[in-house]
Design a protein around this motif. Structure first.
Motif, short mmCIF file in Angstrom:
data_model
loop_
_atom_site.label_atom_id
_atom_site.label_comp_id
_atom_site.label_asym_id
_atom_site.label_seq_id
_atom_site.Cartn_x
_atom_site.Cartn_y
_atom_site.Cartn_z
N ALA A 138 14.80 49.30 -29.28
CA ALA A 138 15.24 48.33 -30.37
C ALA A 138 15.90 49.33 -31.60
N VAL A 139 15.54 50.24 -31.96
CA VAL A 139 16.41 51.17 -32.83
C VAL A 139 17.68 51.46 -32.42
N ALA A 140 17.77 51.73 -31.21
CA ALA A 140 19.24 52.08 -30.87
C ALA A 140 20.09 50.88 -30.78
N ILE A 141 19.51 49.82 -30.34
CA ILE A 141 20.37 48.55 -30.53
C ILE A 141 20.63 48.29 -32.04
N GLY A 142 19.78 48.34 -32.84
CA GLY A 142 19.87 48.25 -34.34
C GLY A 142 21.00 49.04 -34.99
N ILE A 143 20.83 50.13 -34.48
CA ILE A 143 21.97 51.41 -35.08
C ILE A 143 23.30 50.88 -34.52
N ALA A 144 23.31 50.71 -33.36
CA ALA A 144 24.69 50.16 -32.67
C ALA A 144 25.31 48.85 -33.29
N ARG A 145 24.28 48.02 -33.60
CA ARG A 145 24.77 46.59 -34.46
C ARG A 145 25.22 47.10 -35.77
N PHE A 146 24.46 48.04 -36.52
CA PHE A 146 24.96 48.43 -37.89
C PHE A 146 26.45 48.98 -37.84
N PHE A 147 26.58 49.71 -37.12
CA PHE A 147 27.74 50.43 -36.90
C PHE A 147 28.93 49.23 -36.60
N TYR A 148 28.67 48.37 -35.70
CA TYR A 148 29.73 47.34 -35.23
C TYR A 148 29.86 46.59 -36.55
N LEU A 151 32.93 34.44 -32.59
CA LEU A 151 32.29 35.48 -33.39
C LEU A 151 30.63 35.72 -33.38
N GLU A 152 30.03 34.47 -33.67
CA GLU A 152 28.50 34.52 -33.63
C GLU A 152 27.91 35.19 -32.56
N ALA A 153 28.68 34.58 -31.48
CA ALA A 153 28.02 35.25 -29.90
C ALA A 153 28.28 36.79 -30.17
N ASP A 154 29.30 37.61 -30.53
CA ASP A 154 29.53 38.77 -30.52
C ASP A 154 28.43 39.35 -31.61
N LEU A 155 28.48 38.91 -32.75
CA LEU A 155 27.59 39.38 -33.81
C LEU A 155 26.06 39.52 -33.52
N THR A 156 25.66 38.27 -32.58
CA THR A 156 24.25 38.11 -32.45
C THR A 156 23.99 39.04 -31.15
N ALA A 157 24.66 39.67 -30.47
CA ALA A 157 24.70 40.43 -29.28
C ALA A 157 23.49 41.34 -29.56
N GLY A 158 22.21 41.40 -28.76
CA GLY A 158 21.26 42.48 -28.80
C GLY A 158 20.21 41.91 -29.69
N LEU A 159 20.42 41.21 -30.58
CA LEU A 159 19.37 40.93 -31.57
C LEU A 159 18.20 40.04 -30.98
N THR A 160 18.38 39.42 -29.94
CA THR A 160 17.23 38.74 -29.10
C THR A 160 16.32 39.98 -28.81
N THR A 161 16.89 41.01 -28.37
CA THR A 161 16.10 42.12 -27.57
C THR A 161 15.05 42.80 -28.82
N ILE A 162 15.83 42.78 -29.94
CA ILE A 162 14.95 43.32 -31.26
C ILE A 162 13.79 42.45 -31.58
N ALA A 163 14.23 41.24 -31.53
CA ALA A 163 13.00 40.05 -31.77
C ALA A 163 12.12 40.07 -30.72
N THR A 164 12.52 39.99 -29.64
CA THR A 164 11.69 40.23 -28.50
C THR A 164 10.50 41.31 -28.68
N VAL A 165 11.21 42.60 -28.58
CA VAL A 165 10.36 43.70 -29.22
C VAL A 165 9.32 43.35 -30.19
N ALA A 166 9.82 43.08 -31.36
CA ALA A 166 9.04 42.72 -32.50
C ALA A 166 7.95 41.69 -32.44
N ALA A 167 8.14 40.70 -31.43
CA ALA A 167 7.25 39.96 -31.26
C ALA A 167 6.03 40.13 -30.38
#
Length: 140
Positions: free
Chosen positions: A23-33, A48-64
Motif C-alpha cells: 500500500a505504501v509503495a502504491i501511495g508513493i508512486a501515486r504521489f509522484f505521479y 483522466l479520472e481512471a488514470d488518477l485513481t489507478a491503485g487507490l482501490t488496492t490501498i482502500a482494500t488494504v485499509a479495510a
C-alpha cells in the motif's frame, strides 16, 4: 501446536507487513505521479479520472481488510491459548498471558496497518479531486 503458533505470529504479522509495504509503495508512486501530471493533456475527464485513481482501490482494500487479518490472528491466538490450557490442564498464568499477548499483537498490527492506509487513501483521493477540479476549470 507450535507450528500453528508460528503461523499466527509470523504468518499474520508477515502478511500485514507485506500488505502495508504494498500500500505504501502504491501511495508513493501515486504521489509522484500526481506531482508531474498535466491535466490539460487529457481530452476526456473519464480517462483522466481512471488514470488518477489507478491503485487507490488496492490501498482502500488494504485499509479495510487489515483489521480483519489482525482479528483472524487474534482469534487464532486465543484458540491456541485455550487449546494449550485444555491439553495440559495447567492454569499457568505465564502461558495464558503469553498466548493472549500473541493474540493482541495481531490485533494491534492490523490497526497499525489500517489507520495509515486510511489516511493515505483519503489524502490521495483529495489530490484526485483537486486535479479533476483543475481539469474542469481548464476545460470549462
Amino acid at each position: 501446536m507450535n507450528m500453528l503458533k508460528d503461523w499466527v505470529e509470523y504468518g499474520v504479522l508477515g502478511l500485514l507487513l507485506v500488505l502495508s509495504i504494498w500500500a505504501v509503495a502504491i501511495g508513493i508512486a501515486r504521489f509522484f505521479y500526481y506531482r508531474r501530471v498535466n491535466v490539460a493533456a487529457w481530452k476526456q475527464r473519464v480517462e483522466l479520472e481512471a488514470d488518477l485513481t489507478a491503485g487507490l482501490t488496492t490501498i482502500a482494500t488494504v485499509a479495510a481488510n487489515a483489521p480483519y487479518v489482525g482479528l483472524l490472528g487474534t482469534v487464532l491466538g486465543i484458540m491456541l491459548t485455550f487449546q494449550t490450557l485444555g491439553a495440559t490442564g495447567d492454569i499457568d498464568v505465564k502461558s495464558i498471558m503469553t498466548g493472549l499477548a500473541l493474540a493482541l499483537k495481531a490485533t494491534a498490527a492490523g490497526l497499525v496497518v489500517a489507520i495509515p492506509c486510511v489516511a493515505l487513501n483519503n489524502a490521495l483521493r483529495r489530490k484526485v479531486k483537486l486535479l479533476l477540479a483543475r481539469w474542469d476549470a481548464h476545460h470549462g
